[in-house]
Enzyme design. Structure first.
Site: not given
Length: 141
Positions: A50-51, A53, A59, A61, A92, A95
């Protein structure tokens, strides 16, 4: 579809569960790990990163696929995705579209929950009407 041995499947599951431990998810606290089996038997792993932003996050995958492709692999036999949730969680939409570039509709995708239980689907079940330059089952040549 290439057949997967029981040992390969067990290794794939273990690596997906282990990859989840490396997740960098300080914002969502939603840890995901993935393990990708290439056609030559090599397993590539990835975790979500994660970030602040949110759009810059990646992800698990896609991380696994990017690692594999960056090392010259383009054909894959199976994918396992693990979370630390009790329910089974699927990739998701982004992905799924990304994965469609590299697998066939018959490629097995395994969902693993926090207990290590799994469910098996084909990629075609996850994205029945994929968008691509070629329609139907394909491998990147």
């Amino acid at each position: 579809m290439t057949s997967i041995t029981k040992e390969q499947l067990q290794d794939l599951f273990e690596k997906a569960l282990k990859a989840r431990e490396y997740s960098y998810s300080p914002y969502s606290k939603f840890r995901v790990g993935a393990a990708l089996l290439s056609d030559d038997g090599t397993i590539f792993t990835g975790c979500n990163v994660e970030n602040a932003s949110y759009g810059a996050a990646i992800c698990a995958e896609r991380t696994a696929f990017v690692k594999a492709v960056s090392e010259g692999h383009h054909k894959f036999t199976a994918l396992a995705v693990s979370t630390d949730q009790e329910e089974f969680v699927s990739p998701c939409g982004i992905c799924r579209q990304f994965i469609s570039e590299f697998v066939t509709a018959s490629t097995p995708v395994y969902f693993l929950n926090v207990k290590g239980d799994h469910r098996e689907y084909t990629f075609g079940q996850l994205l029945p009407f994929s968008f691509g330059l070629e329609q139907g089952e394909r491998y990147l040549q």
